[in-house]
Scaffold this motif. Structure first.
Motif, PDB file in Angstrom:
ATOM      1  N   ARG A 100       0.806  -1.223   0.000  1.00 58.53           N
ATOM      2  CA  ARG A 100       0.000   0.000   0.000  1.00 58.53           C
ATOM      3  C   ARG A 100       0.838   1.273   0.000  1.00 58.53           C
ATOM      4  NH1 ARG A 100      -4.327  -2.056   4.505  1.00 58.53           N
ATOM      5  NH2 ARG A 100      -5.735  -3.159   3.094  1.00 58.53           N
ATOM      6  N   LEU A 146      -8.424   4.837  -0.562  1.00 56.96           N
ATOM      7  CA  LEU A 146      -7.135   4.156  -0.340  1.00 56.96           C
ATOM      8  C   LEU A 146      -6.531   3.745  -1.688  1.00 56.96           C
ATOM      9  CD1 LEU A 146      -4.935   2.863   1.460  1.00 56.96           C
ATOM     10  CD2 LEU A 146      -6.336   0.800   1.516  1.00 56.96           C
ATOM     11  N   ALA A 163      -6.216  -3.044   8.206  1.00 55.73           N
ATOM     12  CA  ALA A 163      -5.049  -2.171   8.396  1.00 55.73           C
ATOM     13  C   ALA A 163      -4.472  -2.500   9.772  1.00 55.73           C
ATOM     14  CB  ALA A 163      -5.465  -0.703   8.357  1.00 55.73           C
ATOM     15  N   LEU A 188      -7.704   7.465   7.109  1.00 49.09           N
ATOM     16  CA  LEU A 188      -6.551   7.149   6.258  1.00 49.09           C
ATOM     17  C   LEU A 188      -5.306   7.845   6.796  1.00 49.09           C
ATOM     18  CD1 LEU A 188      -8.149   7.307   2.690  1.00 49.09           C
ATOM     19  CD2 LEU A 188      -7.135   5.302   3.769  1.00 49.09           C
ATOM     20  N   ARG A 238     -11.351   2.845   4.627  1.00 49.01           N
ATOM     21  CA  ARG A 238     -10.649   3.038   3.340  1.00 49.01           C
ATOM     22  C   ARG A 238     -11.160   4.237   2.554  1.00 49.01           C
ATOM     23  NH1 ARG A 238     -10.843  -2.494   0.277  1.00 49.01           N
ATOM     24  NH2 ARG A 238     -12.843  -2.631   1.358  1.00 49.01           N
ATOM     25  N   TYR A 277      -5.051   6.647  -3.479  1.00 52.47           N
ATOM     26  CA  TYR A 277      -3.771   6.975  -2.844  1.00 52.47           C
ATOM     27  C   TYR A 277      -2.677   6.038  -3.360  1.00 52.47           C
ATOM     28  CZ  TYR A 277      -0.171   6.794   0.780  1.00 52.47           C
ATOM     29  OH  TYR A 277       1.019   6.762   1.435  1.00 52.47           O
ATOM     30  N   PHE A 327      -1.716   6.816   5.751  1.00 50.18           N
ATOM     31  CA  PHE A 327      -1.845   6.956   4.295  1.00 50.18           C
ATOM     32  C   PHE A 327      -2.111   8.411   3.950  1.00 50.18           C
ATOM     33  CE2 PHE A 327      -3.442   2.720   5.395  1.00 50.18           C
ATOM     34  CZ  PHE A 327      -2.524   1.949   4.704  1.00 50.18           C
TER      35      PHE A 327
END
Ligand code: GDP
Ligand code: MG
Length: 314
Positions: free
Chosen positions: A57, A86, A227, A304, A298, A89, A309
């Motif tokens: 990721r 997500l 996650a 996030l 997500r 990203y 992220f």
């Protein structure tokens, strides 16, 4: 900014003044073997691997140092059509890293001839100014004739500096890949100390290893909804570490699957992860695993960010 520089006296003192160095971005569709290749070259687990697409990721650096110099590999999430924030990203991270390399490996799966998903990647590659190697992975799964057919299905669409067939799994032809890579790089400094193999801290690797075990032991929608965050990572006596981590899922049903009957699944995930972390750290680890539901994380900007992220923080 990824090019921080460290001293390289140690190697220079050995009289190797013609060291080469540089960054290689590895791009390709999900599941073609990008992370497996980085781990194989670096010789350590930098990136977790699974047979589920979109395992990686973040952009991770795997560092290879030899008497020829240093190559910093940028392992990226696969380029695919995103279905949530997500995913957007992840694709963003991958396409950005096209601009960060001195050389690009465009990695493809030898068992899959050129398809429409590749066109998008090739369109992006038309604009880059650095050389591109077409690295055809998983050659252990087919014979020479089939391989030639697959290679020409790609080269018909796309001009690259070199075509290199490899098997990341069996370590086939990696020496040639490294040799030709050094040939493309210029003289330069070591960006990391000789004994470093990743830019990621142990707390991040630990979270990723816990996620890997969860991915490997669960199916269907569970893997993508997971996650992991390490909340506490501290030394408790000589060579003994305490790690507290939380596994986040999107739904109660997924939480139930990960806990398993009588907590058996969570126990198994914890045991396997602890063993891997202990091996990498060369220390005893007490792994304290928790699990929480975070609905639709997500697609939630704040979640996030909290889970690491965020392009702004890069
Ligand atoms: P990524 O999504 O591109 O990073 O792909 P991964 O490295 O996570 O690998 C995806 C799957 O392909 C895993 O199940 C790997 O074990 C498998 N794989 C990777 N390289 C090879 C290879 O050279 N040969 C074979 N047979 N399988 C491979
Ligand atoms: Mg990967």
């Amino acid at each position: 900014m990824i090019r921080s520089m460290y001293g390289h006296q140690a190697i220079m003192q050995k009289g190797k003044i013609f060291l080469k160095s540089g960054f290689v971005s590895i791009i390709g569709r999900p599941n073609v073997g990008k992370s497996t290749l980085v781990n194989a070259i670096v010789g350590e687990k930098v990136a977790i691997v699974s047979n589920k697409p979109q395992t990686t990721r973040q952009r991770l650096q795997g560092i290879y140092t030899s008497e020829n110099g240093q190559i910093v590999f940028l392992d990226t999430p696969g380029i695919h059509k995103p279905h949530h924030r997500l995913g957007e990203y992840m694709v963003d991270v991958s396409t950005r890293s096209l601009e960060e390399g001195d050389l690009i490996y465009y990695l493809v799966d030898a068992t899959k001839p050129f398809g429409s998903g590749e066109q998008f990647i090739i369109d992006q590659l038309q604009n880059v100014k650095v050389p591109v190697f077409l690295v055809v992975n998983k050659v252990d799964l087919l014979d020479k004739e089939e391989l030639d057919r697959v290679i020409s299905s790609y080269t018909r669409h796309f001009q690259c500096k070199e075509v290199i067939p490899v098997s990341a799994l069996n370590h086939t032809n990696l020496e040639k890949l490294l040799h030709d890579t050094f040939a493309c790089l210029s003289k330069g400094p070591l960006y990391y100390p000789e004994d470093h193999y990743t830019d990621q801290p142990m707390s991040f690797l630990s979270a990723e290893i816990i996620r890997e075990k969860t991915l490997q032991l669960t199916r269907d929608e569970v893997p993508h909804s997971v996650a992991v965050k390490v909340e506490d990572f501290c030394e408790q006596g000589e060579n003994r570490w305490y790690i507290r981590a939380t596994i986040y899922t999107e739904r109660d049903s997924q939480k139930g699957i990960i806990i398993g009957r009588n907590g058996q699944m969570l126990k198994k995930i914890g045991e396997l992860a602890r063993k891997d972390i202990e091996t990498i750290m060369g220390a005893k680890v007490y792994l304290d695993l928790w699990i929480k539901v975070r609905k639709n994380w997500r697609d939630n900007e704040a979640n996030l960010k909290q889970l690491g992220f965020s392009l702004e923080d890069r």
